[in-house]
Motif scaffolding. Structure first.
Motif, mmCIF file in Angstrom:
data_model
loop_
_atom_site.group_PDB
_atom_site.id
_atom_site.type_symbol
_atom_site.label_atom_id
_atom_site.label_comp_id
_atom_site.label_asym_id
_atom_site.label_seq_id
_atom_site.Cartn_x
_atom_site.Cartn_y
_atom_site.Cartn_z
ATOM 1 N N MET A 1 83.929 32.764 24.203
ATOM 2 C CA MET A 1 83.607 31.350 24.176
ATOM 3 C C MET A 1 83.490 30.832 25.610
ATOM 4 S SD MET A 1 85.699 28.369 22.313
ATOM 5 C CE MET A 1 85.942 26.869 23.169
ATOM 6 N N ASN A 2 82.442 30.072 25.884
ATOM 7 C CA ASN A 2 82.250 29.482 27.204
ATOM 8 C C ASN A 2 83.148 28.258 27.377
ATOM 9 O OD1 ASN A 2 80.265 31.332 27.813
ATOM 10 N ND2 ASN A 2 78.618 30.032 27.064
ATOM 11 N N ALA A 3 83.750 28.129 28.556
ATOM 12 C CA ALA A 3 84.621 26.992 28.840
ATOM 13 C C ALA A 3 83.822 25.757 29.259
ATOM 14 C CB ALA A 3 85.616 27.356 29.933
ATOM 15 N N VAL A 4 82.614 25.955 29.779
ATOM 16 C CA VAL A 4 81.810 24.834 30.270
ATOM 17 C C VAL A 4 80.712 24.513 29.258
ATOM 18 C CG1 VAL A 4 80.262 24.034 32.089
ATOM 19 C CG2 VAL A 4 82.250 25.425 32.663
ATOM 20 N N ARG A 5 80.635 23.248 28.887
ATOM 21 C CA ARG A 5 79.557 22.768 28.016
ATOM 22 C C ARG A 5 78.736 21.786 28.826
ATOM 23 N NH1 ARG A 5 79.303 18.185 24.263
ATOM 24 N NH2 ARG A 5 77.560 18.553 22.877
ATOM 25 N N VAL A 6 77.447 22.040 28.933
ATOM 26 C CA VAL A 6 76.560 21.180 29.712
ATOM 27 C C VAL A 6 75.586 20.495 28.750
ATOM 28 C CG1 VAL A 6 74.786 21.116 31.503
ATOM 29 C CG2 VAL A 6 76.750 22.661 31.742
ATOM 30 N N VAL A 7 75.492 19.177 28.863
ATOM 31 C CA VAL A 7 74.596 18.393 28.018
ATOM 32 C C VAL A 7 73.635 17.638 28.919
ATOM 33 C CG1 VAL A 7 74.441 16.556 26.304
ATOM 34 C CG2 VAL A 7 76.402 18.118 26.277
ATOM 35 N N GLU A 8 72.343 17.849 28.726
ATOM 36 C CA GLU A 8 71.333 17.127 29.490
ATOM 37 C C GLU A 8 70.739 16.036 28.602
ATOM 38 O OE1 GLU A 8 68.544 19.533 31.780
ATOM 39 O OE2 GLU A 8 69.820 21.270 31.339
ATOM 40 N N VAL A 9 70.805 14.796 29.075
ATOM 41 C CA VAL A 9 70.332 13.654 28.295
ATOM 42 C C VAL A 9 68.887 13.853 27.861
ATOM 43 C CG1 VAL A 9 69.851 11.171 28.344
ATOM 44 C CG2 VAL A 9 71.957 12.042 29.348
ATOM 45 N N VAL A 10 68.027 14.315 28.765
ATOM 46 C CA VAL A 10 66.597 14.456 28.430
ATOM 47 C C VAL A 10 66.357 15.499 27.346
ATOM 48 C CG1 VAL A 10 65.767 13.646 30.675
ATOM 49 C CG2 VAL A 10 66.164 16.085 30.317
ATOM 50 N N LYS A 11 67.289 16.419 27.138
ATOM 51 C CA LYS A 11 67.141 17.462 26.115
ATOM 52 C C LYS A 11 67.911 17.142 24.843
ATOM 53 C CE LYS A 11 66.330 21.191 29.410
ATOM 54 N NZ LYS A 11 66.832 22.471 29.924
ATOM 55 N N THR A 12 68.516 15.958 24.774
ATOM 56 C CA THR A 12 69.301 15.547 23.614
ATOM 57 C C THR A 12 68.458 14.646 22.723
ATOM 58 O OG1 THR A 12 71.313 15.639 24.945
ATOM 59 C CG2 THR A 12 71.428 14.393 22.898
ATOM 60 N N ASN A 13 68.475 14.925 21.425
ATOM 61 C CA ASN A 13 67.706 14.121 20.476
ATOM 62 C C ASN A 13 68.394 12.790 20.215
ATOM 63 O OD1 ASN A 13 65.700 16.074 20.064
ATOM 64 N ND2 ASN A 13 66.940 17.110 18.538
ATOM 65 N N ALA A 14 67.595 11.750 20.064
ATOM 66 C CA ALA A 14 68.116 10.422 19.738
ATOM 67 C C ALA A 14 68.509 10.389 18.270
ATOM 68 C CB ALA A 14 67.075 9.352 20.037
ATOM 69 N N GLY A 15 69.578 9.661 17.972
ATOM 70 C CA GLY A 15 70.020 9.504 16.593
ATOM 71 C C GLY A 15 69.706 8.123 16.070
ATOM 72 N N GLU A 16 69.780 7.975 14.763
ATOM 73 C CA GLU A 16 69.550 6.661 14.151
ATOM 74 C C GLU A 16 70.771 5.787 14.368
ATOM 75 O OE1 GLU A 16 68.007 6.484 10.215
ATOM 76 O OE2 GLU A 16 66.893 8.354 10.470
#
Length: 115
Positions: A1-16
């Motif tokens: 399991m990776n200890a670092v989680r990286v989230v890029e806003v531009v690659k994240t889908n918008a939710g309702e």
């Protein structure tokens, strides 16, 4: 399991959401939740009440934030607190996109109430 989680806003889908604006969940655990909101010129969040403490961090643009009976104009690199149970909303009356983070601590377990 990776200890670092990286989230890029531009690659994240918008939710309702009940506000009809761009909203992207960036972090969501049993302890806290962070959402990225983008308000285009003329957009706003509907006045609502959250059952947990919220703080907002403005990334870009200027906007009006209303918490309870107070309204303030805020810009980049500004943090705004909104205690649980207090009505609040955001308005973008400017000409540029307003982007901010919504941080709920602890993560809410009850529904937000739109007024």
């Amino acid at each position: 399991m990776n200890a670092v989680r990286v989230v890029e806003v531009v690659k994240t889908n918008a939710g309702e959401n009940p506000h009809g604006v761009e909203s992207k969940s960036l972090y969501d655990t049993e302890h806290a939740a962070v959402t990225h909101i983008s308000l285009k010129p003329g957009e706003q969040l509907k006045r609502h009440i959250t059952p947990t403490d919220v703080f907002f961090y403005v990334l870009e643009g200027r906007g009006l934030v209303e918490v309870g009976d107070e309204t303030r104009e805020v810009g980049p690199d500004t943090l705004v607190e909104s205690p649980s149970g207090i009505p609040h909303c955001w308005y973008n009356r400017g000409t540029q996109t307003l982007r901010f983070l919504v941080c709920k601590v602890p993560r809410q377990t009850e529904q937000t109430r739109v007024l």
